[in-house]
Design a protein around this motif. Sequence first.
Motif, PDB file in Angstrom:
ATOM      1  N   ARG A 126       0.866  -1.184   0.000  1.00 27.85           N
ATOM      2  CA  ARG A 126       0.000   0.000   0.000  1.00 27.85           C
ATOM      3  C   ARG A 126       0.899   1.229   0.000  1.00 27.85           C
ATOM      4  O   ARG A 126       1.993   1.199   0.543  1.00 27.85           O
ATOM      5  N   GLN A 175      -0.650  -5.062  -8.886  1.00 28.34           N
ATOM      6  CA  GLN A 175      -1.570  -6.031  -8.294  1.00 28.34           C
ATOM      7  C   GLN A 175      -2.728  -5.279  -7.655  1.00 28.34           C
ATOM      8  O   GLN A 175      -2.531  -4.427  -6.788  1.00 28.34           O
ATOM      9  N   ALA A 260     -16.125 -21.497 -10.096  1.00 36.74           N
ATOM     10  CA  ALA A 260     -14.785 -20.918  -9.927  1.00 36.74           C
ATOM     11  C   ALA A 260     -14.083 -20.824 -11.282  1.00 36.74           C
ATOM     12  O   ALA A 260     -13.420 -19.826 -11.588  1.00 36.74           O
ATOM     13  N   THR A 280      -5.968 -20.671  -2.511  1.00 36.55           N
ATOM     14  CA  THR A 280      -6.582 -21.833  -1.876  1.00 36.55           C
ATOM     15  C   THR A 280      -5.557 -22.568  -1.040  1.00 36.55           C
ATOM     16  O   THR A 280      -4.369 -22.519  -1.315  1.00 36.55           O
TER      17      THR A 280
HETATM   18  N1  LIG Z   1      -2.417  -6.952  -2.759  1.00 32.29           N
HETATM   19  C1  LIG Z   1      -3.377  -7.081  -1.871  1.00 32.29           C
HETATM   20  O1  LIG Z   1      -3.729  -6.136  -1.157  1.00 32.29           O
HETATM   21  C2  LIG Z   1      -4.068  -8.417  -1.722  1.00 32.29           C
HETATM   22  C3  LIG Z   1      -5.289  -8.501  -1.007  1.00 32.29           C
HETATM   23  C4  LIG Z   1      -5.906  -9.750  -0.904  1.00 32.29           C
HETATM   24  C5  LIG Z   1      -5.316 -10.867  -1.497  1.00 32.29           C
HETATM   25  N2  LIG Z   1      -4.138 -10.745  -2.168  1.00 32.29           N
HETATM   26  C6  LIG Z   1      -3.482 -11.906  -2.789  1.00 32.29           C
HETATM   27  O2  LIG Z   1      -4.386 -12.508  -3.697  1.00 32.29           O
HETATM   28  C7  LIG Z   1      -4.547 -13.883  -3.397  1.00 32.29           C
HETATM   29  C8  LIG Z   1      -5.947 -14.345  -3.773  1.00 32.29           C
HETATM   30  O3  LIG Z   1      -6.939 -13.559  -3.177  1.00 32.29           O
HETATM   31  P1  LIG Z   1      -7.873 -14.067  -1.994  1.00 32.29           P
HETATM   32  O4  LIG Z   1      -7.292 -15.281  -1.381  1.00 32.29           O
HETATM   33  O5  LIG Z   1      -8.138 -12.874  -1.171  1.00 32.29           O
HETATM   34  O6  LIG Z   1      -9.254 -14.372  -2.685  1.00 32.29           O
HETATM   35  P2  LIG Z   1      -9.786 -15.390  -3.808  1.00 32.29           P
HETATM   36  O7  LIG Z   1      -8.662 -16.001  -4.512  1.00 32.29           O
HETATM   37  O8  LIG Z   1     -10.792 -14.620  -4.547  1.00 32.29           O
HETATM   38  O9  LIG Z   1     -10.566 -16.456  -2.916  1.00 32.29           O
HETATM   39  C9  LIG Z   1      -9.949 -17.242  -1.950  1.00 32.29           C
HETATM   40  C10 LIG Z   1     -11.025 -17.948  -1.156  1.00 32.29           C
HETATM   41  O10 LIG Z   1     -11.780 -18.785  -2.036  1.00 32.29           O
HETATM   42  C11 LIG Z   1     -11.736 -20.130  -1.589  1.00 32.29           C
HETATM   43  N3  LIG Z   1     -11.610 -20.953  -2.827  1.00 32.29           N
HETATM   44  C12 LIG Z   1     -10.552 -21.044  -3.658  1.00 32.29           C
HETATM   45  N4  LIG Z   1     -10.820 -21.840  -4.713  1.00 32.29           N
HETATM   46  C13 LIG Z   1     -12.095 -22.256  -4.540  1.00 32.29           C
HETATM   47  C14 LIG Z   1     -12.946 -23.104  -5.293  1.00 32.29           C
HETATM   48  N5  LIG Z   1     -12.551 -23.650  -6.430  1.00 32.29           N
HETATM   49  N6  LIG Z   1     -14.200 -23.347  -4.814  1.00 32.29           N
HETATM   50  C15 LIG Z   1     -14.630 -22.783  -3.653  1.00 32.29           C
HETATM   51  N7  LIG Z   1     -13.861 -21.957  -2.906  1.00 32.29           N
HETATM   52  C16 LIG Z   1     -12.602 -21.702  -3.344  1.00 32.29           C
HETATM   53  C17 LIG Z   1     -10.555 -20.236  -0.662  1.00 32.29           C
HETATM   54  O11 LIG Z   1     -10.777 -21.183   0.352  1.00 32.29           O
HETATM   55  P3  LIG Z   1      -9.835 -22.489   0.556  1.00 32.29           P
HETATM   56  O12 LIG Z   1      -8.482 -21.988   0.913  1.00 32.29           O
HETATM   57  O13 LIG Z   1     -10.518 -23.188   1.667  1.00 32.29           O
HETATM   58  O14 LIG Z   1      -9.891 -23.221  -0.732  1.00 32.29           O
HETATM   59  C18 LIG Z   1     -10.481 -18.831  -0.076  1.00 32.29           C
HETATM   60  O15 LIG Z   1     -11.348 -18.719   1.047  1.00 32.29           O
HETATM   61  C19 LIG Z   1      -4.223 -13.967  -1.898  1.00 32.29           C
HETATM   62  O16 LIG Z   1      -3.861 -15.289  -1.532  1.00 32.29           O
HETATM   63  C20 LIG Z   1      -3.090 -12.993  -1.782  1.00 32.29           C
HETATM   64  O17 LIG Z   1      -1.873 -13.600  -2.171  1.00 32.29           O
HETATM   65  C21 LIG Z   1      -3.520  -9.532  -2.292  1.00 32.29           C
END
Ligand SMILES: NC(=O)c1ccc[n+]([C@@H]2O[C@H](COP(=O)([O-])OP(=O)(O)OC[C@H]3O[C@@H](n4cnc5c(N)ncnc54)[C@H](OP(=O)(O)O)[C@@H]3O)[C@@H](O)[C@H]2O)c1
Length: 318
Positions: A126, A175, A260, A280
């Motif tokens: 940020r 990002q 998904a 995940t």
């Molecule tokens: N730059 C930033 O400010 C920022 C902010 C947020 C995130 N990020 C990065 O972006 C990555 C991804 O974003 P995110 O984790 O926030 O959100 P996301 O990828 O949109 O969603 C992750 C969530 O979805 C679930 N999930 C994943 N695949 C699935 C599927 N096929 N079916 C059902 N549920 C599923 C996961 O649970 P399970 O683990 O139980 O599968 C987890 O709770 C993060 O890991 C991080 O590295 C960056």
Amino acid sequence: MKQITTLGHSAHTVNRIGLGCMGMSEFYGSFDENESIRTLHKALDMGVNFFDTADMYGSGANEKLLGKAFKGRWDDLVLATKFAIMRGPKGEFLGVNGKPEYIRKACDQSLQNLGIESIDLYYMHRKDPEVEIEETVGAMAELIKLGKVKSIGLSEVDPETLKRAHAVHPITALQTEYSLWSREPENELFGICKELGITFVAYSPLGRGFLTGAIKSRADLEEGDFRLNNPRFTEEAIRKNLEFVDVIDKLAQSKGVTKAQVALAWILSQNDEITTIPGTRKVHRLEENMGALDVELTAEDLAYIEASMPSETIGTRY
Ligand SMILES: NC(=O)c1ccc[n+]([C@@H]2O[C@H](COP(=O)([O-])OP(=O)(O)OC[C@H]3O[C@@H](n4cnc5c(N)ncnc54)[C@H](OP(=O)(O)O)[C@@H]3O)[C@@H](O)[C@H]2O)c1
């Protein structure tokens, strides 16, 4: 669908679907180290080569987890981590810091946590409102000269900041949150990334899990889950936002794929360079998500999405 891309202004070639590792250490309920390491290893075996972490995820625990899982295998992957969001000894949030002296210390700590000598892609998580972007990016560029970082990126910055930063040193990646319920980057940021050769990395592409249909009420979230404090996950917002899931579900059913996979394939269909990092902790979901690379959305599918999605998302992103 094009499956790999070179991250802008770097030598890194990555699979267009990487792995977000945040949930393995914090924010989305309970986690299990062994299961996370199995998922990380399976990802490498499947050809996933772009992994996303940050120093603040689990206050260093997430970087240490990746350090343990990838020891001896760093040549097989591109590692991205981030600095700026400070945490205290009990995990408390201490604000954002973009000062050069802090960046140098944060970088050394991340290198130590990961057990590596150089970070492939180092993001400012940020922007520090108290520090000019030129000063922060100048310090990041110094880290490249020192060999501690190979390329630099920014997260969640506005268009003007992105342009000013790129004038100091080429920015490899931006990002920012992007998904079917968070489409703001289409307004200006996509155009600037294209013009400046910056790769757009879409985070939270599954709408923090919501767009998969796995969350139908707050009862689906564990106590302590960050989403319980997120405006898009009040009971009322969930009820209304489920209209997004209905549209995705109809298309998924008609194509014989999962929700998904539709959500991820839609992101990749926006342009050939966009890259995404669904998170995940589970092997079966990793396999499902990677399957999105084989899902082709036709012009008719895309038109259906445009015509059917709700015009507004209930609740702000944070
Ligand atoms: N730059 C930033 O400010 C920022 C902010 C947020 C995130 N990020 C990065 O972006 C990555 C991804 O974003 P995110 O984790 O926030 O959100 P996301 O990828 O949109 O969603 C992750 C969530 O979805 C679930 N999930 C994943 N695949 C699935 C599927 N096929 N079916 C059902 N549920 C599923 C996961 O649970 P399970 O683990 O139980 O599968 C987890 O709770 C993060 O890991 C991080 O590295 C960056």
